[in-house]
Design an enzyme around this catalytic site. Structure first.
Site, PDB file in Angstrom:
ATOM      1  N   THR A   1      40.467  44.020  51.469  1.00  0.00           N
ATOM      2  CA  THR A   1      40.768  43.993  50.035  1.00  0.00           C
ATOM      3  C   THR A   1      40.540  42.587  49.513  1.00  0.00           C
ATOM      4  O   THR A   1      39.870  41.772  50.169  1.00  0.00           O
ATOM      5  CB  THR A   1      42.191  44.536  49.764  1.00  0.00           C
ATOM      6  OG1 THR A   1      42.393  44.647  48.351  1.00  0.00           O
ATOM      7  CG2 THR A   1      43.287  43.665  50.355  1.00  0.00           C
ATOM      8  N   ASN A   2      41.075  42.272  48.345  1.00  0.00           N
ATOM      9  CA  ASN A   2      40.864  40.946  47.765  1.00  0.00           C
ATOM     10  C   ASN A   2      42.136  40.496  47.033  1.00  0.00           C
ATOM     11  O   ASN A   2      43.128  41.208  47.022  1.00  0.00           O
ATOM     12  CB  ASN A   2      39.647  40.961  46.842  1.00  0.00           C
ATOM     13  CG  ASN A   2      39.806  42.003  45.751  1.00  0.00           C
ATOM     14  OD1 ASN A   2      40.684  41.908  44.913  1.00  0.00           O
ATOM     15  ND2 ASN A   2      38.958  43.033  45.796  1.00  0.00           N
ATOM     16  N   HIS A   3      42.068  39.322  46.389  1.00  0.00           N
ATOM     17  CA  HIS A   3      43.287  38.733  45.805  1.00  0.00           C
ATOM     18  C   HIS A   3      43.646  39.263  44.423  1.00  0.00           C
ATOM     19  O   HIS A   3      44.583  38.764  43.809  1.00  0.00           O
ATOM     20  CB  HIS A   3      43.141  37.206  45.723  1.00  0.00           C
ATOM     21  CG  HIS A   3      43.190  36.538  47.055  1.00  0.00           C
ATOM     22  ND1 HIS A   3      44.237  36.695  47.920  1.00  0.00           N
ATOM     23  CD2 HIS A   3      42.320  35.704  47.678  1.00  0.00           C
ATOM     24  CE1 HIS A   3      44.018  35.990  49.017  1.00  0.00           C
ATOM     25  NE2 HIS A   3      42.854  35.388  48.893  1.00  0.00           N
TER      26      HIS A   3
END
Ligand code: CTP
Length: 401
Positions: free
Chosen positions: A210-212
């Site tokens: 995933t990402n931030h």
């Protein structure tokens, strides 16, 4: 929250233990820039005092004494006439019955009868009273008169019983107030889809890539579109945020899920604020990958480019009249954003520099540049994500006109 700024909210407080939460509601409304006048019924005063409300609103709170005071002839008419919205929270079964019948035997019900503004009530009562046919009938009567009914919720009641009758939380009531105030906004009658959050691409049943992205800008956009009166669908990847009241929410996980969800929806505009994955594991392991088997090699493949798939710039056709994207860049902001604007077939793109500490992922503020298909550019200063959302929504309203 510019929708509340300068608005006059008349808050009626009746006799329920939930009256203590009305003080929080009055405070939240005041902090959002509204002018809040409070009327307490006699029973309401048994739970909270006028001073409580005066302290949080900085304005006088009214009671039944004012119905018989020097300004009585003005007060009961003027409070309701000046208001943009009358909110009664908590609203007891007794007051609901009076409103349904047009009974005017205290300052609040006299004012409600004289008021010309819309009325929103947040019912609160104990077990059985809400379900009683009399209450149900009264609520129906009010709804046929376009009174908005927010709640009640199910949960623990003052009697210790559990059931339907709890007043909904102030934050939620605030959401209903925003919808009532936004009813005739710039996007009334328009349907807007907003995507939000960072997608999750499964490695195995436990792990994801995933990402931030926090989803904050996307959720703020959904709220801004609701404030403008739009019918909003929020297609969201997992986030820690509470969706705005009034949005239809579609929960998804992966970029492919998000694309599938968009293929099922039609709308006037799409705002693609989600941080969708560009890469995903080629295969998702059926069982948890075990440590004892050594460090895994996880081959990746491209995830679908959602905007390309729905904008007509790829093989499909343009599914939405207005399409807005975001460009998350850590270098060459305007040049990269301009390329994305063209390659993804967008009407405009909001570019943000994710390397800045006060803009981009997770923080409350954003500094965006808007790049339009006709070559125009608008560089916006640092502002809250809500303010940035309002700017974007204004441009969408203009394009849809
Ligand atoms: N986007 C999309 N589908 C993806 C990835 C991104 O539709 N699989 C959308 C985003 O929601 C955003 C826009 O495309 O509105 C630009 O996203 P961004 O991450 O800035 O760019 P990418 O196209 O992913 O390119 P790169 O990562 O190389 O900068």
């Amino acid at each position: 929250m510019s929708i509340l700024s300068g608005k006059r909210i008349l808050l009626g407080v009746t006799g329920s233990i939930a009256a203590f939460k009305a003080a929080d509601l009055a405070s939240k409304l005041t902090q959002a820039g509204a002018e809040v006048d409070v009327i307490l019924t006699g029973a309401g005063e048994k739970f909270v005092t006028p001073l409580t409300f005066q302290s949080v609103t900085g304005r006088r709170a009214y009671t039944d004494e004012d119905l018989w005071g020097d300004e009585a002839h003005i007060v009961h008419i003027s409070l309701g006439k000046k208001a943009d919205l009358l909110v009664i929270a908590p609203c007891t079964a007794n007051t609901i019955a009076k409103l349904a019948r047009g009974v005017a035997d205290n300052l609040l019900t006299v004012t409600a009868l004289a008021a010309t503004c819309p009325l929103l009530i947040a019912p609160a009562m104990d077990g059985g009273m809400y379900d009683h046919p009399a209450t149900q009938q009264n609520l129906k009567t009010l709804q046929t008169r376009s009174v908005r009914v927010a709640g009640p919720a199910t949960g623990r009641l003052a009697s210790g019983l559990s059931g339907v009758g709890r007043m909904i939380e102030p934050m939620e009531i605030l959401g209903y107030i925003r919808i009532a105030l936004g009813k005739n906004g710039k996007l009334t009658g328009k349907k807007i889809i907003v995507t939000a959050g960072g997608t999750q691409e499964a490695i195995d049943p436990v792990r994801v890539i995933t990402n931030h992205s926090s989803g904050k800008q996307g959720y703020a956009l959904a709220q801004a579109a609701l404030d403008a009166g739009a019918d909003v669908t929020l297609v969201t990847a997992p986030t820690a945020l509470t969706p705005p009241v009034g949005a239809k929410v579609v929960h998804i996980k992966s970029a492919q899920d998000m694309l599938d969800a968009l293929m099922n929806e039609s709308a006037d505009a799409l705002i693609m604020a989600a941080a969708a994955a560009d890469f995903r594991p080629k295969e998702t392991a059926k069982d948890k990958i075990k440590k004892r088997d050594g460090i895994p090699q996880i081959p990746l493949e491209g995830a679908p480019d959602i905007l390309k798939a729905v904008s007509g710039s790829g093989s499909g056709e343009k599914r939405f009249k207005v399409m807005v994207g975001f460009a998350a860049e850590s270098q060459d902001l305007l040049q990269n954003a301009s390329e994305k604007l063209k390659s993804k077939g967008l009407d405009f793109i909001a570019a943000n520099d994710i390397s800045a500490r006060d803009a981009g992922f997770a923080v409350e503020t954003n500094r965006i540049a808007l790049l339009f298909a006709d070559g125009r550019q608008e560089l916006l200063p640092l502002m809250s994500k809500s303010e940035a959302a309002e700017k974007i929504v204004e441009h969408i309203a203009r394009l849809l006109k």
